[in-house]
Design a protein around this motif. Structure first.
Motif, PDB file in Angstrom:
ATOM      1  N   ALA A  92      49.517  40.266  27.785  1.00  0.00           N
ATOM      2  CA  ALA A  92      49.311  40.680  29.179  1.00  0.00           C
ATOM      3  C   ALA A  92      49.969  39.653  30.089  1.00  0.00           C
ATOM      4  N   VAL A  93      49.993  39.983  31.370  1.00  0.00           N
ATOM      5  CA  VAL A  93      50.320  38.996  32.394  1.00  0.00           C
ATOM      6  C   VAL A  93      49.001  38.346  32.815  1.00  0.00           C
ATOM      7  N   TYR A  94      48.993  37.026  32.811  1.00  0.00           N
ATOM      8  CA  TYR A  94      47.791  36.267  33.133  1.00  0.00           C
ATOM      9  C   TYR A  94      47.916  35.680  34.538  1.00  0.00           C
ATOM     10  N   TYR A  95      46.851  35.858  35.311  1.00  0.00           N
ATOM     11  CA  TYR A  95      46.824  35.418  36.697  1.00  0.00           C
ATOM     12  C   TYR A  95      45.666  34.454  36.926  1.00  0.00           C
ATOM     13  N   CYS A  96      45.903  33.459  37.772  1.00  0.00           N
ATOM     14  CA  CYS A  96      44.787  32.687  38.292  1.00  0.00           C
ATOM     15  C   CYS A  96      44.542  33.125  39.735  1.00  0.00           C
ATOM     16  N   ALA A  97      43.315  32.916  40.180  1.00  0.00           N
ATOM     17  CA  ALA A  97      42.932  33.358  41.503  1.00  0.00           C
ATOM     18  C   ALA A  97      41.861  32.433  42.063  1.00  0.00           C
ATOM     19  N   ALA A  98      41.806  32.358  43.381  1.00  0.00           N
ATOM     20  CA  ALA A  98      40.863  31.478  44.062  1.00  0.00           C
ATOM     21  C   ALA A  98      39.913  32.292  44.925  1.00  0.00           C
ATOM     22  N   ASN A  99      38.698  31.810  44.983  1.00  0.00           N
ATOM     23  CA  ASN A  99      37.626  32.519  45.678  1.00  0.00           C
ATOM     24  C   ASN A  99      36.607  31.485  46.128  1.00  0.00           C
ATOM     25  N   LEU A 100      36.078  31.650  47.327  1.00  0.00           N
ATOM     26  CA  LEU A 100      35.096  30.689  47.820  1.00  0.00           C
ATOM     27  C   LEU A 100      33.746  30.826  47.124  1.00  0.00           C
ATOM     28  N   ASN A 101      33.501  31.979  46.534  1.00  0.00           N
ATOM     29  CA  ASN A 101      32.205  32.230  45.909  1.00  0.00           C
ATOM     30  C   ASN A 101      32.347  32.267  44.400  1.00  0.00           C
ATOM     31  N   TYR A 102      31.575  31.459  43.735  1.00  0.00           N
ATOM     32  CA  TYR A 102      31.566  31.436  42.275  1.00  0.00           C
ATOM     33  C   TYR A 102      30.884  32.703  41.778  1.00  0.00           C
ATOM     34  N   ASN A 103      31.022  32.995  40.538  1.00  0.00           N
ATOM     35  CA  ASN A 103      30.303  34.073  39.876  1.00  0.00           C
ATOM     36  C   ASN A 103      30.779  35.458  40.317  1.00  0.00           C
ATOM     37  N   ARG A 104      32.071  35.569  40.571  1.00  0.00           N
ATOM     38  CA  ARG A 104      32.663  36.849  40.946  1.00  0.00           C
ATOM     39  C   ARG A 104      33.573  37.313  39.823  1.00  0.00           C
ATOM     40  N   ILE A 105      33.478  38.604  39.485  1.00  0.00           N
ATOM     41  CA  ILE A 105      34.281  39.143  38.393  1.00  0.00           C
ATOM     42  C   ILE A 105      35.209  40.274  38.817  1.00  0.00           C
ATOM     43  N   LEU A 106      35.117  40.717  40.041  1.00  0.00           N
ATOM     44  CA  LEU A 106      35.997  41.775  40.518  1.00  0.00           C
ATOM     45  C   LEU A 106      37.240  41.167  41.136  1.00  0.00           C
ATOM     46  N   TRP A 107      38.401  41.672  40.750  1.00  0.00           N
ATOM     47  CA  TRP A 107      39.637  41.064  41.233  1.00  0.00           C
ATOM     48  C   TRP A 107      39.736  41.139  42.752  1.00  0.00           C
ATOM     49  N   ARG A 108      39.168  42.174  43.347  1.00  0.00           N
ATOM     50  CA  ARG A 108      39.285  42.345  44.804  1.00  0.00           C
ATOM     51  C   ARG A 108      38.441  41.325  45.566  1.00  0.00           C
ATOM     52  N   GLU A 109      37.590  40.607  44.875  1.00  0.00           N
ATOM     53  CA  GLU A 109      36.774  39.581  45.531  1.00  0.00           C
ATOM     54  C   GLU A 109      37.484  38.228  45.599  1.00  0.00           C
ATOM     55  N   TYR A 110      38.665  38.149  45.016  1.00  0.00           N
ATOM     56  CA  TYR A 110      39.409  36.901  45.043  1.00  0.00           C
ATOM     57  C   TYR A 110      40.458  36.948  46.150  1.00  0.00           C
ATOM     58  N   THR A 111      40.612  35.831  46.821  1.00  0.00           N
ATOM     59  CA  THR A 111      41.428  35.782  48.021  1.00  0.00           C
ATOM     60  C   THR A 111      42.887  35.444  47.740  1.00  0.00           C
ATOM     61  N   TYR A 112      43.108  34.454  46.909  1.00  0.00           N
ATOM     62  CA  TYR A 112      44.462  33.966  46.652  1.00  0.00           C
ATOM     63  C   TYR A 112      44.815  34.175  45.187  1.00  0.00           C
ATOM     64  N   TRP A 113      46.098  34.526  44.967  1.00  0.00           N
ATOM     65  CA  TRP A 113      46.576  34.846  43.624  1.00  0.00           C
ATOM     66  C   TRP A 113      47.911  34.163  43.350  1.00  0.00           C
ATOM     67  N   GLY A 114      48.087  33.822  42.085  1.00  0.00           N
ATOM     68  CA  GLY A 114      49.404  33.386  41.650  1.00  0.00           C
ATOM     69  C   GLY A 114      50.270  34.585  41.287  1.00  0.00           C
ATOM     70  N   GLN A 115      51.483  34.297  40.866  1.00  0.00           N
ATOM     71  CA  GLN A 115      52.434  35.369  40.558  1.00  0.00           C
ATOM     72  C   GLN A 115      52.289  35.875  39.122  1.00  0.00           C
ATOM     73  N   GLY A 116      51.546  35.143  38.315  1.00  0.00           N
ATOM     74  CA  GLY A 116      51.300  35.555  36.942  1.00  0.00           C
ATOM     75  C   GLY A 116      52.259  34.921  35.955  1.00  0.00           C
ATOM     76  N   THR A 117      51.801  34.809  34.721  1.00  0.00           N
ATOM     77  CA  THR A 117      52.636  34.320  33.637  1.00  0.00           C
ATOM     78  C   THR A 117      52.428  35.229  32.423  1.00  0.00           C
ATOM     79  N   GLN A 118      53.522  35.590  31.778  1.00  0.00           N
ATOM     80  CA  GLN A 118      53.458  36.550  30.672  1.00  0.00           C
ATOM     81  C   GLN A 118      53.034  35.843  29.382  1.00  0.00           C
ATOM     82  N   VAL A 119      52.072  36.432  28.715  1.00  0.00           N
ATOM     83  CA  VAL A 119      51.666  35.991  27.380  1.00  0.00           C
ATOM     84  C   VAL A 119      51.898  37.156  26.428  1.00  0.00           C
TER      85      VAL A 119
END
Length: 123
Positions: A92-119
């Motif tokens: 898959a393409v793997y992404y990191c993301a940043a969010n002010l609130n811990y314990n979130r699992i929905l991608w739409r709850e994350y504010t900032y995203w990287g461009q992804g890296t292919q694995v």
């Protein structure tokens, strides 16, 4: 604002390991909880793991629990994902993301995203 850039992806054989890195710019990185997601072709973005702002708390999706470890180094503005015992279905393409609130699992709850890296995991 935080800018994220993943690295460390590549091609690996089944059973192998990879360590992904996510480098963040910005002086406020340390206030953000960080998460890792992945997205395979034709599938929705899938939550994998998250870590609190100080690294004191982590949690994992069942699909990677026991095979992956998330960590962070706030002095280096970097979060890591160590992946072991990789399987072809981890491709898959793997992404990191940043969010002010811990314990979130929905991608739409994350504010900032990287461009992804292919694995890619070969069988």
């Amino acid at each position: 604002q935080v800018q994220l850039a993943e690295s460390g992806g590549g091609l690996v054989q089944a059973g192998g390991s990879l360590r992904l890195s996510c480098a963040a710019s910005g002086r406020t990185f340390f206030v953000y909880a960080m998460g890792w997601f992945r997205q395979a072709p034709g599938k929705e973005r899938e939550f994998l793991t998250a870590i609190s702002w100080n690294g004191g708390a982590t949690f994992y999706a069942d699909s990677v629990n026991g095979r992956c470890t998330i960590s962070r180094d706030n002095a280096k503005n970097t979060v890591y994902l160590q992946m072991n015992s990789l399987k072809p279905e981890d491709t898959a393409v793997y992404y990191c993301a940043a969010n002010l609130n811990y314990n979130r699992i929905l991608w739409r709850e994350y504010t900032y995203w990287g461009q992804g890296t292919q694995v890619t995991v070969s069988s």
